[in-house]
Each structure stands twice: as structure tokens, then as C-alpha cells.
Design a protein around this motif. Structure first.
Motif, PDB file in Angstrom:
ATOM      1  N   ASP A 198       0.845  -1.202   0.000  1.00  0.00           N
ATOM      2  CA  ASP A 198       0.000   0.000   0.000  1.00  0.00           C
ATOM      3  C   ASP A 198       0.874   1.243   0.000  1.00  0.00           C
ATOM      4  O   ASP A 198       0.605   2.216  -0.702  1.00  0.00           O
ATOM      5  N   ILE A 207      -0.090  -5.988   0.829  1.00  0.00           N
ATOM      6  CA  ILE A 207      -1.428  -6.479   0.489  1.00  0.00           C
ATOM      7  C   ILE A 207      -1.291  -7.986   0.291  1.00  0.00           C
ATOM      8  O   ILE A 207      -0.646  -8.440  -0.655  1.00  0.00           O
ATOM      9  N   ALA A 210      -5.621 -10.806  -3.156  1.00  0.00           N
ATOM     10  CA  ALA A 210      -6.671 -10.200  -3.974  1.00  0.00           C
ATOM     11  C   ALA A 210      -7.440 -11.340  -4.636  1.00  0.00           C
ATOM     12  O   ALA A 210      -6.850 -12.143  -5.355  1.00  0.00           O
ATOM     13  N   GLN A 214     -12.700  -6.019  -7.238  1.00  0.00           N
ATOM     14  CA  GLN A 214     -12.550  -4.823  -6.405  1.00  0.00           C
ATOM     15  C   GLN A 214     -11.203  -4.837  -5.690  1.00  0.00           C
ATOM     16  O   GLN A 214     -10.525  -3.798  -5.577  1.00  0.00           O
ATOM     17  N   GLU A 215     -10.812  -6.009  -5.212  1.00  0.00           N
ATOM     18  CA  GLU A 215      -9.510  -6.102  -4.542  1.00  0.00           C
ATOM     19  C   GLU A 215      -8.370  -5.929  -5.538  1.00  0.00           C
ATOM     20  O   GLU A 215      -7.318  -5.369  -5.205  1.00  0.00           O
ATOM     21  N   GLU A 217      -8.526  -3.930  -8.124  1.00  0.00           N
ATOM     22  CA  GLU A 217      -8.468  -2.484  -8.357  1.00  0.00           C
ATOM     23  C   GLU A 217      -7.609  -1.801  -7.305  1.00  0.00           C
ATOM     24  O   GLU A 217      -6.833  -0.895  -7.605  1.00  0.00           O
ATOM     25  N   ARG A 218      -7.729  -2.255  -6.064  1.00  0.00           N
ATOM     26  CA  ARG A 218      -6.908  -1.688  -4.999  1.00  0.00           C
ATOM     27  C   ARG A 218      -5.432  -1.965  -5.266  1.00  0.00           C
ATOM     28  O   ARG A 218      -4.577  -1.077  -5.136  1.00  0.00           O
ATOM     29  N   SER A 221      -4.158   0.207  -8.047  1.00  0.00           N
ATOM     30  CA  SER A 221      -4.092   1.632  -7.696  1.00  0.00           C
ATOM     31  C   SER A 221      -2.796   1.998  -6.982  1.00  0.00           C
ATOM     32  O   SER A 221      -2.377   3.159  -7.010  1.00  0.00           O
TER      33      SER A 221
END
Length: 277
Positions: A198, A207, A210, A214-215, A217-218, A221
């Protein structure tokens, strides 16, 4: 289970742990394919020969290498010539029946050549010709499966061979992704950080997993620079049929086995959603 291991080429990456883990996995009856790059060594060799590596920016803001004819010659010298030979020798010293291959050998990695690229210079978009790179679209999985069945551990590197039969550069992470997808394998991408973070400056912000779009995408990002390319390669691997992808620390104790046991950042096929899975 077949495991494809991508060993990073950064100077901060020590391959000794990966070599020992491949030896242990093979001894336990697992099939392994090792894929490696070596961009740092190419840059160093270019400078030793009196040339400066050239990096360009695309209209999308992505900075990448411009591979002219001279650079391509150095790639062929350094990757299949020295680095692949050295890594294959290390594996054989650890008892692995390793066999070195470039993407040209047996038409292992093939696809179209990119002979020109759009670049941004002085704020203007221009066409640069003389590029020697390509996009891997096909893997000779029958060759790899034959070698694995005979007890060999393939050690794979670029260049790939283009549709005009010319050896050209290709991204090693994406090469590993293509191989993992073709073999329905688990891909372990070893690098010089614990996984996707992160906060890139804080290893504690790893992290760990995933499993949904949605995970993913995190993860996307926060994955910048070299890590962004690895996440892109992970998506390609999963889209191509890989069982899962792990981005993990090459310098950890037992780096491959710890990654397979849940370490690093685990990316699962469901991150692509129902359409792409």
C-alpha cells in the motif's frame, strides 16, 4: 503442480534462495520452469561498451526502453549468453537437471514485431522507427511439456522470435506470464520487495491477497513503476490460464516455498471477474 518462477534481474535480488527452492521442489517431484530477465546487466554492458541505454516516454506516460539494433545485439549477448548460462549452471550445481533456452530456441516464444513506437519528445508525439521488440502471443508449450516429462527444468529468457523470424526484445515478466498461462501453472514472481505494498516505503503495508475485481483495483491503484508491470503480467497470466500468481520477496528465506504457502501478494483467478475468468 507446475510452478513457473520469474527471477528478477535487479542487483538487489539474490537468486541463491530461489535456486535452492527450485532444487528442493524438483527433488520432491514438482515440475518447475524458471524465467529470468536482466535489464540492469544489459544497461551496464552497454555503458561498458561506450553506449548509453535509451529510455523513452509513450503518449500514455509509460517510460520504457527503446531497443535499437545495437541494444538488441547486447541483449542477445547478455541474457541468453551470460545470465542464462550462469543461472543454469547454478541450478545444475544444486542438483537440478536444468536446460537453458531463449525464446528463439524451438520457437518457444513467438509473436508480432513492433518496429516503430510512438514517443513523446519535447512535448510532441513522434514516431520512432528501428525498434526491436515484440509481443508474445504464442508459447511452444509442447516443447516445455516434453522437457518437463523428461526430467529437465527449463530456464527461459528473452529474446523472443518475431513473425519476420527476427530475434526481438520482450518483457521478462510478461514472458513468464505467457509461459505460466500456457502450462496452467502457478506463477511466482520474485522481486526485491515483499509483494505489492500500500505504501511502497513501508514493508508492513503488504497487500496479502486479492480474490475479487474490487480487490484487484486496490492492488492496481498502488502498484506503480516496475510493480505496475508485474501486476499487468499477473493479469495476463491469469487470463491465459494460470492457476494463481504470487508476487513475493526473492530474498526471503525459502522464497518460492514461502510464496506457495501463502506469503507475498496472492492474486487469484477470480480477480478478473466472470467475463475474463
Amino acid at each position: 503442480m507446475t510452478v513457473v518462477v520469474k527471477v528478477g534481474g535487479a542487483r538487489a535480488v539474490n537468486p541463491a534462495g530461489a535456486v535452492a527452492d527450485v532444487a528442493a521442489l524438483v527433488d520432491e517431484g514438482e515440475e518447475c520452469v524458471v524465467v529470468h530477465g536482466g535489464s540492469t546487466a544489459v544497461d551496464e554492458t552497454l555503458r561498458e561498451l561506450g553506449d548509453e541505454p535509451e529510455y523513452v516516454e509513450t503518449p500514455r506516460g509509460v517510460v520504457g526502453r527503446f531497443t535499437d539494433k545495437r541494444t538488441m545485439e547486447v541483449f542477445e549477448m547478455v541474457l541468453p549468453g551470460k545470465l542464462n548460462t550462469d543461472l543454469t549452471a547454478q541450478l545444475r550445481a544444486d542438483g537440478v537437471d536444468a536446460l537453458g533456452l531463449s525464446g528463439v530456441d524451438g520457437g518457444l516464444l513467438t509473436g508480432p514485431r513492433k518496429s516503430a513506437v510512438k514517443v513523446v519528445e519535447d512535448g510532441k508525439t513522434k514516431i520512432r522507427r528501428g525498434e526491436h521488440s515484440g509481443k508474445i502471443e504464442s508459447v511452444n508449450d509442447e516443447l516445455l511439456e516434453s522437457l518437463l516429462a523428461d526430467g529437465y527444468t527449463p530456464v527461459v529468457t528473452v529474446p523472443m522470435v518475431a513473425d519476420d523470424h527476427t530475434p526481438v526484445n520482450a518483457d521478462a515478466d510478461r514472458a513468464a506470464a505467457a509461459v505460466a498461462g500456457a502450462l496452467d501453472a502457478t506463477l511466482v514472481v520474485l522481486t526485491d520487495v515483499p509483494g505489492v505494498l500500500d505504501d511502497p516505503d513501508d514493508p508492513a503495508t503488504l497487500i496479502e491477497r486479492a480474490a475479487t475485481p474490487q480487490e484487484l483495483e486496490r492492488v492496481e491503484s498502488v502498484a506503480e513503476g516496475f510493480m505496475g508491470k508485474k501486476v499487468m503480467a499477473a493479469k495476463e497470466a491469469l487470463g491465459g490460464g494460470a492457476a494463481s500468481v504470487v508476487v513475493a520477496d526473492a530474498n526471503a528465506e525459502e522464497p518460492i516455498r514461502s510464496a506457495l504457502d501463502g506469503g507475498g501478494t496472492q492474486l487469484l483467478p477470480d480477480v478478473l471477474g466472470e467475463v475474463e475468468a
